[in-house]
Design a protein around this motif. Structure first.
Motif, PDB file in Angstrom:
ATOM      1  N   GLU A 136       0.808  -1.221   0.000  1.00  5.94           N
ATOM      2  CA  GLU A 136       0.000   0.000   0.000  1.00  5.94           C
ATOM      3  C   GLU A 136       0.840   1.268   0.000  1.00  5.94           C
ATOM      4  OE1 GLU A 136      -0.456  -2.506   2.026  1.00  5.94           O
ATOM      5  OE2 GLU A 136      -2.539  -3.210   1.878  1.00  5.94           O
ATOM      6  N   ASP A 137       2.075   1.183   0.470  1.00  7.94           N
ATOM      7  CA  ASP A 137       2.932   2.373   0.505  1.00  7.94           C
ATOM      8  C   ASP A 137       3.499   2.719  -0.861  1.00  7.94           C
ATOM      9  OD1 ASP A 137       2.551   2.627   3.239  1.00  7.94           O
ATOM     10  OD2 ASP A 137       4.236   1.289   3.695  1.00  7.94           O
ATOM     11  N   GLY A 138       3.518   1.757  -1.763  1.00 10.32           N
ATOM     12  CA  GLY A 138       4.052   2.019  -3.086  1.00 10.32           C
ATOM     13  C   GLY A 138       5.573   1.995  -3.120  1.00 10.32           C
ATOM     14  N   LEU A 139       6.111   2.119  -4.304  1.00  7.76           N
ATOM     15  CA  LEU A 139       7.561   2.158  -4.505  1.00  7.76           C
ATOM     16  C   LEU A 139       7.994   3.612  -4.419  1.00  7.76           C
ATOM     17  CD1 LEU A 139      10.004   0.349  -5.191  1.00  7.76           C
ATOM     18  CD2 LEU A 139       9.513   0.768  -7.605  1.00  7.76           C
ATOM     19  N   GLN A 140       8.629   3.983  -3.312  1.00  5.05           N
ATOM     20  CA  GLN A 140       8.916   5.384  -3.027  1.00  5.05           C
ATOM     21  C   GLN A 140      10.376   5.739  -3.298  1.00  5.05           C
ATOM     22  OE1 GLN A 140       7.565   6.467   0.904  1.00  5.05           O
ATOM     23  NE2 GLN A 140       5.691   5.264   0.734  1.00  5.05           N
ATOM     24  N   ARG A 141      10.624   7.051  -3.300  1.00  2.00           N
ATOM     25  CA  ARG A 141      11.983   7.615  -3.448  1.00  2.00           C
ATOM     26  C   ARG A 141      12.685   7.074  -4.701  1.00  2.00           C
ATOM     27  NH1 ARG A 141      11.531   6.597   1.973  1.00  2.00           N
ATOM     28  NH2 ARG A 141      12.785   4.712   1.834  1.00  2.00           N
ATOM     29  N   ILE A 142      11.973   7.072  -5.795  1.00  2.00           N
ATOM     30  CA  ILE A 142      12.581   6.683  -7.072  1.00  2.00           C
ATOM     31  C   ILE A 142      13.481   7.825  -7.540  1.00  2.00           C
ATOM     32  CG2 ILE A 142      12.130   6.077  -9.481  1.00  2.00           C
ATOM     33  CD1 ILE A 142       9.382   5.042  -8.560  1.00  2.00           C
ATOM     34  N   PRO A 143      14.750   7.582  -7.757  1.00  2.00           N
ATOM     35  CA  PRO A 143      15.631   8.689  -8.192  1.00  2.00           C
ATOM     36  C   PRO A 143      15.327   9.100  -9.626  1.00  2.00           C
ATOM     37  CG  PRO A 143      16.824   6.608  -8.180  1.00  2.00           C
ATOM     38  CD  PRO A 143      15.483   6.313  -7.583  1.00  2.00           C
ATOM     39  N   ARG A 144      15.357  10.393  -9.863  1.00  2.12           N
ATOM     40  CA  ARG A 144      15.111  10.888 -11.224  1.00  2.12           C
ATOM     41  C   ARG A 144      16.338  10.692 -12.115  1.00  2.12           C
ATOM     42  NH1 ARG A 144      12.005  16.675 -10.210  1.00  2.12           N
ATOM     43  NH2 ARG A 144       9.964  15.817  -9.624  1.00  2.12           N
ATOM     44  N   GLY A 145      17.520  10.855 -11.537  1.00  2.00           N
ATOM     45  CA  GLY A 145      18.749  10.647 -12.295  1.00  2.00           C
ATOM     46  C   GLY A 145      18.957  11.696 -13.375  1.00  2.00           C
ATOM     47  N   THR A 146      19.598  11.279 -14.443  1.00  2.00           N
ATOM     48  CA  THR A 146      19.868  12.162 -15.574  1.00  2.00           C
ATOM     49  C   THR A 146      19.293  11.539 -16.844  1.00  2.00           C
ATOM     50  OG1 THR A 146      22.020  11.131 -15.997  1.00  2.00           O
ATOM     51  CG2 THR A 146      21.981  13.081 -14.558  1.00  2.00           C
ATOM     52  N   PHE A 147      19.050  12.384 -17.828  1.00  2.00           N
ATOM     53  CA  PHE A 147      18.533  11.901 -19.104  1.00  2.00           C
ATOM     54  C   PHE A 147      19.653  11.955 -20.127  1.00  2.00           C
ATOM     55  CE2 PHE A 147      16.146  12.238 -23.110  1.00  2.00           C
ATOM     56  CZ  PHE A 147      15.274  11.173 -22.957  1.00  2.00           C
ATOM     57  N   LEU A 148      19.963  10.801 -20.699  1.00  2.00           N
ATOM     58  CA  LEU A 148      21.063  10.653 -21.658  1.00  2.00           C
ATOM     59  C   LEU A 148      22.407  11.029 -21.035  1.00  2.00           C
ATOM     60  CD1 LEU A 148      19.357  12.131 -24.863  1.00  2.00           C
ATOM     61  CD2 LEU A 148      19.560   9.725 -24.196  1.00  2.00           C
ATOM     62  N   GLY A 149      22.473  10.945 -19.708  1.00  4.44           N
ATOM     63  CA  GLY A 149      23.712  11.235 -19.005  1.00  4.44           C
ATOM     64  C   GLY A 149      24.095  12.698 -18.970  1.00  4.44           C
ATOM     65  N   VAL A 150      23.232  13.580 -19.448  1.00 10.27           N
ATOM     66  CA  VAL A 150      23.575  15.004 -19.558  1.00 10.27           C
ATOM     67  C   VAL A 150      22.585  15.884 -18.814  1.00 10.27           C
ATOM     68  CG1 VAL A 150      23.905  16.920 -21.166  1.00 10.27           C
ATOM     69  CG2 VAL A 150      24.665  14.614 -21.804  1.00 10.27           C
ATOM     70  N   ILE A 151      21.286  15.630 -18.982  1.00  5.07           N
ATOM     71  CA  ILE A 151      20.248  16.511 -18.444  1.00  5.07           C
ATOM     72  C   ILE A 151      19.881  16.058 -17.037  1.00  5.07           C
ATOM     73  CG2 ILE A 151      17.932  17.427 -18.807  1.00  5.07           C
ATOM     74  CD1 ILE A 151      18.257  16.739 -21.775  1.00  5.07           C
ATOM     75  N   ASP A 152      20.062  16.952 -16.064  1.00  2.00           N
ATOM     76  CA  ASP A 152      19.753  16.643 -14.676  1.00  2.00           C
ATOM     77  C   ASP A 152      18.242  16.736 -14.462  1.00  2.00           C
ATOM     78  OD1 ASP A 152      19.716  16.205 -11.983  1.00  2.00           O
ATOM     79  OD2 ASP A 152      20.603  18.146 -11.416  1.00  2.00           O
ATOM     80  N   LEU A 153      17.604  15.605 -14.220  1.00  2.00           N
ATOM     81  CA  LEU A 153      16.155  15.582 -14.091  1.00  2.00           C
ATOM     82  C   LEU A 153      15.683  16.014 -12.709  1.00  2.00           C
ATOM     83  CD1 LEU A 153      15.296  12.284 -16.012  1.00  2.00           C
ATOM     84  CD2 LEU A 153      15.333  14.638 -16.854  1.00  2.00           C
ATOM     85  N   ASN A 154      16.598  16.270 -11.788  1.00  2.00           N
ATOM     86  CA  ASN A 154      16.199  16.814 -10.490  1.00  2.00           C
ATOM     87  C   ASN A 154      15.791  18.275 -10.603  1.00  2.00           C
ATOM     88  OD1 ASN A 154      16.672  14.529  -8.619  1.00  2.00           O
ATOM     89  ND2 ASN A 154      18.771  14.713  -9.375  1.00  2.00           N
ATOM     90  N   ASN A 155      16.143  18.886 -11.715  1.00  2.67           N
ATOM     91  CA  ASN A 155      15.693  20.239 -12.016  1.00  2.67           C
ATOM     92  C   ASN A 155      14.317  20.143 -12.680  1.00  2.67           C
ATOM     93  OD1 ASN A 155      15.232  22.636 -13.708  1.00  2.67           O
ATOM     94  ND2 ASN A 155      17.264  23.264 -13.036  1.00  2.67           N
ATOM     95  N   ASP A 156      13.305  20.744 -12.062  1.00  3.52           N
ATOM     96  CA  ASP A 156      11.932  20.610 -12.563  1.00  3.52           C
ATOM     97  C   ASP A 156      11.778  21.148 -13.973  1.00  3.52           C
ATOM     98  OD1 ASP A 156      11.029  19.329 -10.344  1.00  3.52           O
ATOM     99  OD2 ASP A 156      10.009  21.054  -9.461  1.00  3.52           O
ATOM    100  N   THR A 157      12.505  22.200 -14.297  1.00  5.52           N
ATOM    101  CA  THR A 157      12.393  22.770 -15.638  1.00  5.52           C
ATOM    102  C   THR A 157      12.961  21.816 -16.682  1.00  5.52           C
ATOM    103  OG1 THR A 157      12.546  25.024 -14.774  1.00  5.52           O
ATOM    104  CG2 THR A 157      13.023  24.719 -17.117  1.00  5.52           C
ATOM    105  N   ALA A 158      14.119  21.247 -16.396  1.00  2.00           N
ATOM    106  CA  ALA A 158      14.715  20.281 -17.320  1.00  2.00           C
ATOM    107  C   ALA A 158      13.817  19.055 -17.456  1.00  2.00           C
ATOM    108  CB  ALA A 158      16.102  19.869 -16.825  1.00  2.00           C
ATOM    109  N   LEU A 159      13.288  18.568 -16.337  1.00  2.35           N
ATOM    110  CA  LEU A 159      12.394  17.418 -16.379  1.00  2.35           C
ATOM    111  C   LEU A 159      11.146  17.731 -17.200  1.00  2.35           C
ATOM    112  CD1 LEU A 159      11.563  14.579 -15.390  1.00  2.35           C
ATOM    113  CD2 LEU A 159      10.595  15.677 -13.356  1.00  2.35           C
ATOM    114  N   TYR A 160      10.630  18.941 -17.053  1.00  2.90           N
ATOM    115  CA  TYR A 160       9.425  19.329 -17.785  1.00  2.90           C
ATOM    116  C   TYR A 160       9.630  19.215 -19.293  1.00  2.90           C
ATOM    117  CZ  TYR A 160       5.722  22.236 -19.724  1.00  2.90           C
ATOM    118  OH  TYR A 160       4.668  22.702 -20.478  1.00  2.90           O
ATOM    119  N   TYR A 161      10.750  19.735 -19.784  1.00  2.00           N
ATOM    120  CA  TYR A 161      10.986  19.706 -21.223  1.00  2.00           C
ATOM    121  C   TYR A 161      11.260  18.286 -21.728  1.00  2.00           C
ATOM    122  CZ  TYR A 161      10.923  24.774 -21.418  1.00  2.00           C
ATOM    123  OH  TYR A 161      10.527  26.092 -21.358  1.00  2.00           O
ATOM    124  N   VAL A 162      11.878  17.452 -20.896  1.00  2.00           N
ATOM    125  CA  VAL A 162      12.074  16.051 -21.281  1.00  2.00           C
ATOM    126  C   VAL A 162      10.723  15.340 -21.384  1.00  2.00           C
ATOM    127  CG1 VAL A 162      12.973  13.827 -20.490  1.00  2.00           C
ATOM    128  CG2 VAL A 162      14.419  15.859 -20.394  1.00  2.00           C
TER     129      VAL A 162
END
Length: 332
Positions: A136-162
């Protein structure tokens, strides 16, 4: 003016508005838009089955939730790069869709829908009992990591465009599928399946392919949602989610390509902004749904297209007066 003539201007305006979202955080919450985009892709993928092939699935949450859990587990437990995790979520969902589709298409109508619902519930109980899902708790704290090893997905703006780019690519696949010979066969199956069989089309194979494609895109939508919220929850695979995507499709218009996207935006907006009303949200959405079903039988986009078509200036009838006939004879 036809709806088709408005399509490209509206798409350009909508794309420009979406690109500008991160620059106006005081007006709109980018995470909310990302969640809406996930459901836009989910609804349009589901509509490949319902609207374009005539197959009603009550278990599409199985694919959406499977993509979320697979991506979350691979990224969190095994350190798989985020882009590969999202791809794996889509592939696993597509494989699951092919299996469920092969079983479900042995029946038709409500019996097919019930088979998809039953198998979806099996998938739900698997993720409820599996040791890695957190129940019931689900799979939590999934790391966002990077996209293609370059784009930091912890930045909401970068994640948004991805997310915007991936959803845009998924919607292009939907559009290309519908406007292709494959899409013509899908509509032939929807309109008159026995005739499609008599023409020599392997209908069963086409149905399984559509199931797999729809499930794969739905899995990618679920994978993106898991990365955005860093959570894969049981609600993602619950039958309520299957009901939500049917509601989105019917509201937007199931006989259109991107009508379900409008329905997804409506339902997501209502859920977001009516959240302070608590349990009354379900009642309000139910009233909105009944109103739309009674007043917009073809969905919001379908009725808009019908309205614009009715306002087209009538074509001038051919001139059949004696003078016109005489002029025509003189030309000959």
């Amino acid at each position: 003016m036809q709806l088709r003539s408005l399509t490209w201007p509206l798409l350009i305006i909508g794309l420009l508005a979406l690109l500008a979202v991160p620059f106006f955080p005081q007006l709109v919450y980018s995470v909310f838009i990302m969640k809406t985009l996930c459901f836009v892709l989910f609804a349009c993928a589901f509509n490949l089955l319902l609207g374009h092939t005539g197959i009603l699935s009550f278990g599409h949450a199985a694919f959406f939730g499977s993509g979320a859990y697979v991506t979350g587990q691979l990224v969190k437990a095994y350190g798989v790069p985020t882009e590969l995790g999202i791809l794996a979520g889509g592939l696993v969902a597509a494989l699951l869709g092919a299996v469920i589709g092969a079983l479900a298409i042995r029946r038709s109508g409500i019996y097919l829908a019930m088979i998809t619902l039953a198998i979806s519930q099996l998938v739900f109980f698997f993720f409820l009992q599996a040791p890695f899902t957190g129940a019931e708790d689900g799979l939590q704290r999934i790391p966002r990591g990077t996209f293609l090893g370059v784009i930091d997905l912890n930045n909401d703006t970068a994640l948004y465009y991805v997310v915007l780019g991936i959803v845009g690519a998924g919607l292009w696949v939907v559009w290309r599928t519908v406007n292709s010979p494959f899409g013509q066969v899908m509509r032939a199956i929807r309109e008159h399946e026995p005739r499609a069989i008599s023409l020599g089309y392997p209908v069963a194979r086409y149905k399984v392919l559509v199931f797999a494609l729809s499930a794969g895109l739905s899995g990618i939508a679920g994978s993106l949602k898991a990365i955005i919220f860093q959570l894969a929850a049981l609600y993602d695979v619950h039958w309520h989610t299957s009901g939500d995507v049917i509601l989105m499709t019917l509201l937007g218009g199931m006989n259109t390509v991107f009508g379900p996207a409008v329905g997804a935006a409506i339902v997501s907006t209502l859920n977001h902004y009516l959240d302070p009303f608590g349990a009354w949200v379900t009642v309000i959405i139910g009233v909105v749904f009944m109103t739309c079903v009674l007043m917009f039988r073809q969905g919001v986009v379908g009725e808009l297209g019908k309205l614009l078509a009715s306002r087209r200036p009538p074509t001038a009838p051919p001139d059949t007066t004696p003078h016109a006939s005489a002029r025509a004879d003189s030309h000959h």
